[in-house]
Design an enzyme around this catalytic site. Structure first.
Site, short mmCIF file in Angstrom:
data_model
loop_
_atom_site.label_atom_id
_atom_site.label_comp_id
_atom_site.label_asym_id
_atom_site.label_seq_id
_atom_site.Cartn_x
_atom_site.Cartn_y
_atom_site.Cartn_z
N PHE A 127 19.78 -30.02 -76.56
CA PHE A 127 20.04 -29.42 -77.85
C PHE A 127 20.94 -30.27 -78.76
O PHE A 127 22.20 -30.72 -77.91
CB PHE A 127 20.28 -28.02 -77.76
CG PHE A 127 20.52 -27.32 -79.03
CD1 PHE A 127 19.21 -26.80 -79.50
CD2 PHE A 127 21.76 -27.27 -79.75
CE1 PHE A 127 19.29 -26.07 -80.78
CE2 PHE A 127 21.65 -26.41 -81.02
CZ PHE A 127 20.37 -25.88 -81.41
N ASP A 196 23.82 -24.65 -70.20
CA ASP A 196 23.52 -23.94 -71.51
C ASP A 196 22.37 -22.82 -71.23
O ASP A 196 21.42 -23.59 -71.26
CB ASP A 196 23.40 -24.75 -72.60
CG ASP A 196 23.28 -24.21 -74.15
OD1 ASP A 196 22.69 -23.19 -73.89
OD2 ASP A 196 23.71 -24.83 -74.96
N TYR A 221 22.25 -14.45 -80.30
CA TYR A 221 21.35 -14.19 -81.31
C TYR A 221 19.93 -14.44 -81.14
O TYR A 221 19.03 -14.26 -82.09
CB TYR A 221 21.93 -14.80 -82.78
CG TYR A 221 22.05 -16.14 -82.80
CD1 TYR A 221 20.82 -17.18 -82.92
CD2 TYR A 221 23.34 -17.02 -82.70
CE1 TYR A 221 21.06 -18.45 -82.65
CE2 TYR A 221 23.53 -18.09 -82.51
CZ TYR A 221 22.50 -18.87 -82.74
OH TYR A 221 22.55 -20.39 -82.58
N LYS A 222 19.57 -14.97 -80.04
CA LYS A 222 18.23 -15.28 -79.68
C LYS A 222 17.77 -14.14 -78.74
O LYS A 222 17.44 -12.99 -79.31
CB LYS A 222 18.24 -16.49 -78.64
CG LYS A 222 18.71 -17.77 -79.79
CD LYS A 222 18.92 -19.46 -79.17
CE LYS A 222 19.34 -20.10 -80.23
NZ LYS A 222 19.64 -21.43 -79.72
N ARG A 368 6.32 -24.56 -82.23
CA ARG A 368 6.88 -23.76 -81.09
C ARG A 368 6.84 -22.35 -81.15
O ARG A 368 7.13 -21.84 -82.13
CB ARG A 368 8.46 -23.97 -81.11
CG ARG A 368 9.17 -23.54 -79.86
CD ARG A 368 10.62 -23.86 -79.73
NE ARG A 368 11.50 -23.09 -80.81
CZ ARG A 368 12.91 -23.27 -80.92
NH1 ARG A 368 13.35 -23.67 -79.82
NH2 ARG A 368 13.14 -22.41 -81.78
C1 LIG Z 1 20.35 -22.33 -80.32
C2 LIG Z 1 21.09 -23.25 -79.31
C3 LIG Z 1 22.67 -23.61 -79.55
C4 LIG Z 1 23.26 -23.04 -80.95
O1 LIG Z 1 24.66 -23.29 -80.85
P1 LIG Z 1 25.49 -22.46 -82.28
O2 LIG Z 1 26.76 -22.85 -82.02
O3 LIG Z 1 25.30 -20.87 -81.94
O4 LIG Z 1 24.97 -22.88 -83.38
C5 LIG Z 1 23.44 -24.25 -78.54
N1 LIG Z 1 22.54 -24.82 -77.66
C6 LIG Z 1 21.16 -24.50 -77.35
C7 LIG Z 1 20.76 -25.01 -76.21
C8 LIG Z 1 20.54 -23.81 -78.36
O5 LIG Z 1 19.36 -23.47 -78.06
#
Ligand SMILES: *Cc1c(COP(=O)(O)O)cnc(C)c1O
Length: 409
Positions: A127, A196, A221-222, A368
């Site tokens: 990511f 992560d 938020y996911k 996706r």
């Molecule tokens: C969605 C996501 C993020 C998002 O990070 P934010 O700081 O909330 O914008 C980080 N890492 C992964 C793997 C994600 O899927």
């Protein structure tokens, strides 16, 4: 397939949880892995926090409504979802900021007595924010980024590596790493590990302590349904608490914030990961989402997630669709999503959205589809497969309006 789907829904032990979410009519929501749906209990809880705790209680609510303990309390409720002890998790900041704090803390732990290890090992295509945060520390002269394809990670764990930083379930492909095996390989090489969990937590079982993981972060938020921009969470294994020094030494991470002393003394425990004042409204919404998922239970959620995605693939087959699946075919090896490669993925995704089937597109060619198990039905799978088949067989995606890119894809 619709009949079969309805039969599966009728026998689904989690079926009634759908009513606990506010889902718009006519929408099949296959993007709960990007922004989770709204729990019906959230607006009332927000109303209470705003009108009563804030409006009436005012500053007294830091004590009377335990605002001061909210980051730890919500973290403690996330802990059982990820195989952690309650005092090892805190809800705070964004995932990006938590990555920064923990990468820096890991570098600090590997500076002395370890030959000044500076390499942060990750994989290309991780990511973006995970990779960018390493670069920020590289620019400060603190880190060196090393990106190695996922099949060669173990060989790349040499005596220069301070930290292995990986996303457990890949955001684009849905492929899952073997957390226990990679954590062990990193430890054998003298490195620490930061996972992560943004695409894992809330959809499948994670056992950080069984894997002996050092650190973890993830989004609220996911799958946790905390709402847009909800606070994230961070995990630090208890054995590292005393030696953990993160660079954002704000007053909320101080041992005695209300002593207002001139010198920073890190709080004992996980609180030292905090920086500034906790976002109480965001934490309140996140708490509702976390409590709901904890009530359903991770094992049943995982079983349903696998059943949904397997059934979706069966439905695609029934429609004669043979799309290129980039996610692992075995549902035990992937997160709660299916990703398909198609040169017209963007337009297909837009055509689906116009039909009320909300999935997402990931650059350059990935469609996706996420299957949040808490609120989706097997009927949604059958219907989404039918829509996808119609969009493709009728060439509907080819309409010019479906190729115009919005700011957020
Ligand atoms: C969605 C996501 C993020 C998002 O990070 P934010 O700081 O909330 O914008 C980080 N890492 C992964 C793997 C994600 O899927």
């Amino acid at each position: 397939m619709l009949d079969k789907a309805r039969e599966l829904d009728a026998g689904d032990p989690l079926g009634h949880y759908r009513e606990r979410f506010a889902l718009p009519e006519g929408v099949i929501y296959l993007d709960g892995n990007s922004l989770g749906a709204l729990p019906k209990a959230t607006p009332a809880r927000m109303e209470q926090v705003i009108r009563s705790e804030w409006g009436e209680g005012l500053i007294r609510s830091w004590n009377t409504a335990d605002w001061i303990g909210a980051a730890r309390r919500v973290g403690g409720k996330i802990a059982p979802l990820i195989g952690a002890q309650p005092h090892e998790v805190v809800a705070a900041d964004s995932t990006s900021v938590n990555l920064f704090k923990l990468i820096a803390a890991a570098l600090d732990m590997r500076r002395e007595g370890h030959g000044g290890r500076k390499v942060i090992l990750s994989e290309p295509g991780n990511f973006p924010t995970d990779l960018y945060m390493i670069q920020g520390l590289e620019r400060q002269g603190l880190a060196k980024r090393r990106l190695v394809d996922r099949c060669n990670l173990e060989e790349a764990l040499d005596s220069e590596v301070a930290l292995l930083l990986l996303t457990h379930v890949h955001y684009k492909s849905g492929a899952m790493h073997d957390m226990a095996a990679l954590t062990k390989a990193a430890h054998d090489a003298g490195a620490l590990v930061l996972w992560d969990l943004s695409h894992s937590c809330g959809a499948l079982p994670v056992d950080l302590n069984a894997a002996k993981a050092d650190f973890a972060v993830g989004c609220g938020y996911k799958y946790l349904n905390g709402g847009p921009g909800s606070p994230a969470y961070a995990f630090v294994a208890e054995r590292h608490h005393a030696a953990l020094h993160q660079p954002l030494t704000g007053w909320f991470g101080h041992a005695a914030p209300f002593a207002f002393s001139d010198d920073y003394v890190a709080a004992p425990g996980i609180d030292r990961l905090l920086c500034g004042t906790s976002p109480i409204l965001g934490l309140a919404a996140l708490e509702v989402g976390v409590e709901l998922l904890a009530e359903i239970g991770i094992e049943p959620l995982h079983a349903k997630s696998r059943a949904l995605s397997e059934f979706f693939l069966v439905c695609l087959g029934e429609w004669g669709l043979d799309l290129e699946l980039v996610s692992p075919l075995d549902s035990a090896q992937r997160g709660s999503q299916l990703s398909f490669r198609h040169e017209n993925a963007y337009a297909i995704c837009q055509a689906l959205i116009a039909r009320g089937v909300i999935g997402d597109f990931r650059d350059p060619d990935i469609l996706r589809l996420g299957f949040a198990p808490a609120y989706l039905r097997f009927e949604d799978m059958a219907e989404a497969a039918r829509h996808l088949s119609e969009v493709l067989h009728m060439g509907e995606w080819n309409r010019p309006e479906f190729s115009q890119r919005a700011a957020v894809t």
